[in-house]
Enzyme design. Structure first.
Site, mmCIF file in Angstrom:
data_model
loop_
_atom_site.group_PDB
_atom_site.id
_atom_site.type_symbol
_atom_site.label_atom_id
_atom_site.label_comp_id
_atom_site.label_asym_id
_atom_site.label_seq_id
_atom_site.Cartn_x
_atom_site.Cartn_y
_atom_site.Cartn_z
ATOM 1 N N PHE A 1 0.864 -1.233 -0.087
ATOM 2 C CA PHE A 1 -0.042 -0.026 -0.019
ATOM 3 C C PHE A 1 0.778 1.068 0.006
ATOM 4 O O PHE A 1 1.760 1.449 0.779
ATOM 5 C CB PHE A 1 -1.079 0.155 1.167
ATOM 6 C CG PHE A 1 -1.783 1.096 1.355
ATOM 7 C CD1 PHE A 1 -3.028 1.199 0.545
ATOM 8 C CD2 PHE A 1 -1.444 2.306 1.947
ATOM 9 C CE1 PHE A 1 -3.668 2.214 0.523
ATOM 10 C CE2 PHE A 1 -2.312 3.486 2.077
ATOM 11 C CZ PHE A 1 -3.410 3.494 1.181
ATOM 12 N N ASP B 1 9.493 2.396 1.124
ATOM 13 C CA ASP B 1 8.395 3.158 1.989
ATOM 14 C C ASP B 1 8.343 3.090 3.455
ATOM 15 O O ASP B 1 7.966 1.763 3.899
ATOM 16 C CB ASP B 1 6.872 2.845 1.225
ATOM 17 C CG ASP B 1 5.969 3.331 1.622
ATOM 18 O OD1 ASP B 1 5.764 3.812 2.946
ATOM 19 O OD2 ASP B 1 4.551 3.363 1.103
ATOM 20 N N LYS C 1 3.541 10.557 8.367
ATOM 21 C CA LYS C 1 2.755 10.046 9.820
ATOM 22 C C LYS C 1 3.346 10.324 10.819
ATOM 23 O O LYS C 1 3.415 11.574 11.077
ATOM 24 C CB LYS C 1 2.739 8.430 9.647
ATOM 25 C CG LYS C 1 1.845 7.863 8.460
ATOM 26 C CD LYS C 1 1.413 6.511 8.934
ATOM 27 C CE LYS C 1 0.512 6.036 7.887
ATOM 28 N NZ LYS C 1 -0.851 6.438 8.117
#
Length: 413
Positions: A131, A218, A247
């Site tokens: 994702f 990532d 984040k």
């Protein structure tokens, strides 16, 4: 649940709870009910809610300067770039507002890298169950058909292989000479807390070196101390060519970063990429403060210790549960895979246990507690999850006839 009169688009299946205040790992709703947060805003508020030092910095900087645009030098952006490069071993940074934008930056770097190598149609190797975001490009890189349906045609230029399978990567290299980069999460968060093996990542690094590919990691969910190291790939003792962050970097204030080294660090020239809000003084000062606190308080090391306690507790409490297929984790990043659909547990956890959890891939309970939790709170999370799963036989089974089930099967084959 979103009210029938709401003017918000129905993009989220919201829970019928609205939080008005937070402190550390605790939250309070409009009725004053207290909850224990085991997801940290989906790996965002790693330093907890309403951290006093971060709150003070936001207030002070908001009273000084918020935005000037990237037409001008931004001192806090320069400081953050220097700090992140020193911490990661990278050389250059680009700042944006989110993880998806950071990954968009990485994808553009990969395309530029390919064209520099005279590859007319460069391809990027991505992983099943991965994702990387919800923009059209990052959605095309994502390995979950359930999130892609309705948004076709997706962008070309991505080759997908099974996660943690180095032979599949070797086979792709033999069959496709146009591969120029690999994009991978060291831990698949949305993919069900699946961890890339250290040997796999080291062999992947060697393959990228051999073929001249960019290794792009990532680290948006796994980075910033969550796995028990500053970054997930450090468990394998490798260095990427490109790394993306977001984040927890802002502990709730929006910021994303794409870091690069070597040839990838100098691919962009002025005008080839940009962001209106990215790297503004407030976001970068907050991120610098987050780095200060994490380093001072040893947050990666703390996550390693508390993560071991969390996994041991979950295995002891649930290891023999008849409906638990697997318990996976690294640091304070844990997943409990069930043998059936368990999406309803998110609402039940709120109502019955006053606990915040998420469910990903339909059958995996995901736990991402704040790194500032104490041992008692970690034990409390385990106890509440164990009580929640004591009534697991009432959960609905996934039927192959359901569209979601068919899509899940396609993703994990």
């Amino acid at each position: 649940m979103q009210a029938a009169t709401s003017h918000l688009m129905r993009a989220y299946a919201r829970q019928p709870v609205s939080f008005v205040r937070g402190s550390g790992a605790r939250l309070w709703d409009e009725q004053g009910m207290e909850y224990l947060d085991a997801i940290a805003g989906v790996a965002v508020t790693s330093l907890g809610h309403a951290h006093p030092e971060i709150a003070a910095v936001i207030a002070e900087q908001a009273g000084m300067l918020l935005h000037t645009s990237n037409v001008f030098r931004i001192d806090w952006q320069e400081r953050l770039g220097e700090r992140l490069c020193a911490l990661t071993g990278m050389q250059k940074a680009f700042f944006c507002n989110s993880g998806a934008e950071a990954n968009e930056t990485a994808l553009k770097l990969a395309r530029l890298h390919g064209h520099r190598k005279q590859v007319a149609e460069p391809k990027i190797l991505v992983m099943e169950n991965g994702f990387h975001g919800r923009t059209i490009a990052t959605l095309s890189a994502t390995g979950n058909p359930a999130k892609q349906i309705g948004f076709e045609p997706l962008l070309p230029g991505f080759l997908r292989v099974p996660y943690n399978d180095i032979d599949a990567v070797r086979q792709a290299a033999e069959q496709s000479p146009d591969i120029v980069a690999v994009l991978i999460e060291p831990v698949q968060g949305e993919g069900g807390i699946r961890i890339a093996g250290a040997d796999y990542l080291r062999e992947l690094r060697a393959l990228c070196d051999r073929h001249g590919w960019l290794l792009m990691l990532d680290e948006i969910q796994a980075g910033m101390g969550r796995t028990g190291a500053w970054f997930g790939h450090q468990h394998a003792d490798i260095e990427p060519d490109v790394m993306t962050l977001a984040k927890a970097l802002g502990n709730g204030f929006p910021i994303g970063a794409c870091l690069a080294r070597g040839a990838a660090a100098d691919l962009f020239s002025p005008g080839q990429h940009g962001s209106t809000f990215g790297g503004n003084p407030l976001a970068c000062r907050v991120a610098c403060t987050v780095l200060d606190i994490m380093a001072r308080d040893g947050m990666p090391q703390r996550a390693a210790v508390l993560g071991a306690r969390l996994l041991t507790g979950l295995q002891k409490a649930l290891g023999k549960h008849p409906n638990v297929l697997a318990i996976r984790g690294q640091g304070l990043m844990a997943g409990i895979e069930m043998d059936s659909s368990c999406k309803e547990l998110v609402g039940r956890a709120l109502e019955e246990e006053r606990l915040l959890v998420t469910v990903t891939r339909d059958t995996t309970i995901r736990l991402l507690p704040p790194l500032i939790c104490d041992e008692a709170q970690i034990d409390d999370i385990v106890a509440r999850v164990a009580r929640l799963l004591s009534s697991i036989p009432a959960l609905s089974r996934v039927s192959p006839a359901e569209p979601d089930a068919a899509m899940q099967a396609e993703c994990v084959r």
